[in-house]
Enzyme design. Structure first.
Site, PDB file in Angstrom:
ATOM      1  N   THR A 184       0.849  -1.189   0.000  1.00 18.97           N
ATOM      2  CA  THR A 184       0.000   0.000   0.000  1.00 18.97           C
ATOM      3  C   THR A 184       0.885   1.238   0.000  1.00 18.97           C
ATOM      4  OG1 THR A 184      -1.844  -1.045   1.093  1.00 18.97           O
ATOM      5  CG2 THR A 184      -1.421   1.222   1.741  1.00 18.97           C
ATOM      6  N   GLY A 238      -5.285  -4.135   7.766  1.00 19.22           N
ATOM      7  CA  GLY A 238      -6.197  -3.019   8.002  1.00 19.22           C
ATOM      8  C   GLY A 238      -7.114  -3.184   9.197  1.00 19.22           C
TER       9      GLY A 238
HETATM   10  N1  ASP Z   1      -3.836  -1.496   5.088  1.00 17.50           N
HETATM   11  C1  ASP Z   1      -4.216  -2.059   3.827  1.00 17.50           C
HETATM   12  C2  ASP Z   1      -5.532  -2.756   3.982  1.00 17.50           C
HETATM   13  O1  ASP Z   1      -5.745  -3.448   4.962  1.00 17.50           O
HETATM   14  C3  ASP Z   1      -3.217  -3.030   3.262  1.00 17.50           C
HETATM   15  C4  ASP Z   1      -1.772  -2.608   3.284  1.00 17.50           C
HETATM   16  O2  ASP Z   1      -1.398  -1.695   3.994  1.00 17.50           O
HETATM   17  O3  ASP Z   1      -0.976  -3.198   2.564  1.00 17.50           O
HETATM   18  O4  ASP Z   1      -6.347  -2.654   3.098  1.00 17.50           O
END
Ligand code: ASP
Length: 315
Positions: A184, A238
């Protein structure tokens, strides 16, 4: 130390490690991409661009780069499709814009920015968000624009593991979700006028359920900015960040305990670990422009420029 007319900028490209899955050449490529985007952000800030403009620019450049799990490089959900989440926040006004479960928008962060500027609401989802995008002539992209070869392979591996009976939340599948992923993205900045802004954008978790929304577009969980405290962008599992409202928790450590950037990020991460054994990390710039980061994963891809100084990148 307060530096009133200097700028600071931080980016992340996701929590987790590239060690097992990448060659040195590819690791160097990640590092170079982060540095190039930091320098573009620096130019924006030096030309008098606001923190909000700078994080919009940097986040959209990261979205265009298929190395990262956002925009073009987004991971695939259980149906083998891309559904993206993004949010942006202005620390000066506390205005925010967020989108969730959107498809075919080339730059989700630009749509989030349009919502921040033009919409009476903070968050739009799915087709409603797409409809709103039509009013602003935001660039659309066909589904195959997002389907990179690597992402399809990665999804197939996750999907097959799931099908042979592993629990959706089992450690085995989590390994696929975290350690075989690219990350992300997030961008946070403090401009020369002392304004803070934060942006986070993602394709979410590999093989996530259709309709699942993570922390990235949730104000206070995956993103937060307040000129009185700090700008924060998070990455990782997340659900852990939603349950601990981690970005706002970090901000509150500054607001209510008077902590500096380093201590606030350290204590926020300790809280994430203690309360939910959470996996992931955050980047943070405080109101003085001090940069800090923390993570519970082995590593986190990130880079920074503190008080207008050198550009650094760590993978
Ligand atoms: N935080 C993001 C999610 O849970 C994923 C990530 O940070 O890679 O959608």
């Amino acid at each position: 130390m307060p530096k009133n007319n200097t700028y600071s900028l931080m980016l992340h490209g996701g929590a987790g490690t590239l060690d097992n899955v990448k060659t040195q050449e590819i690791i160097d490529h990640y590092s170079e991409q982060i540095r190039v985007i930091l320098e573009k952000g620096r130019s924006c800030l030096l030309e008098g661009g606001s923190a909000l403009d700078t994080v919009t620019l940097c986040a959209s450049l990261l979205e265009d780069n298929e190395l990262f799990n956002a925009g073009k490089g987004s991971v695939l959900n259980e149906d083998g499709e891309v559904e993206m989440d993004a949010a942006i926040m202005d620390g000066k006004t506390l205005k925010a814009g967020a989108v969730a479960s959107i498809k075919n928008i080339k730059n989700p962060i630009k749509l989030a920015r349009s919502i921040l500027e033009e919409c009476e609401h903070v968050m739009l989802i799915g087709q409603g968000a797409n409809r709103f995008a039509n009013h602003f002539n935001l660039e659309m992209a066909p589904s195959d624009y997002f389907l990179t070869e690597d992402r399809v392979k990665q999804w197939q591996a996750a999907y097959q593991s799931n099908r042979i009976g592993l629990d959706h939340d089992s450690q085995d599948l989590m390994e696929i979700k975290y350690d075989d992923k690219y990350g992300t993205i997030g961008a946070i900045a403090r401009d020369i006028n002392g304004n803070l802004a934060a942006a986070t954008s993602t394709g979410g978790l590999v093989n996530k359920r259709y309709g699942r929304v993570g922390d990235s577009p949730i104000i206070g969980s995956g993103v937060y900015a307040d000129n009185e405290t700090c700008a924060v962008s998070c990455t990782g599992y997340g659900e852990d960040f939603m349950r601990t409202v981690l970005a706002k928790t970090a901000s509150d450590l500054i607001l209510f305990k008077g902590l500096d950037a380093e201590m606030a990020s350290e204590q926020a991460i300790a809280y994430l670990r203690r309360k939910v054994n959470g996996r992931g990390g955050l980047i943070l710039i405080d109101y003085n422009g001090n940069c800090a980061k923390g993570f519970t994963t082995n590593k986190m891809i990130h880079g920074w420029i503190q008080h207008g100084g050198n550009t650094y990148c760590k993978l």
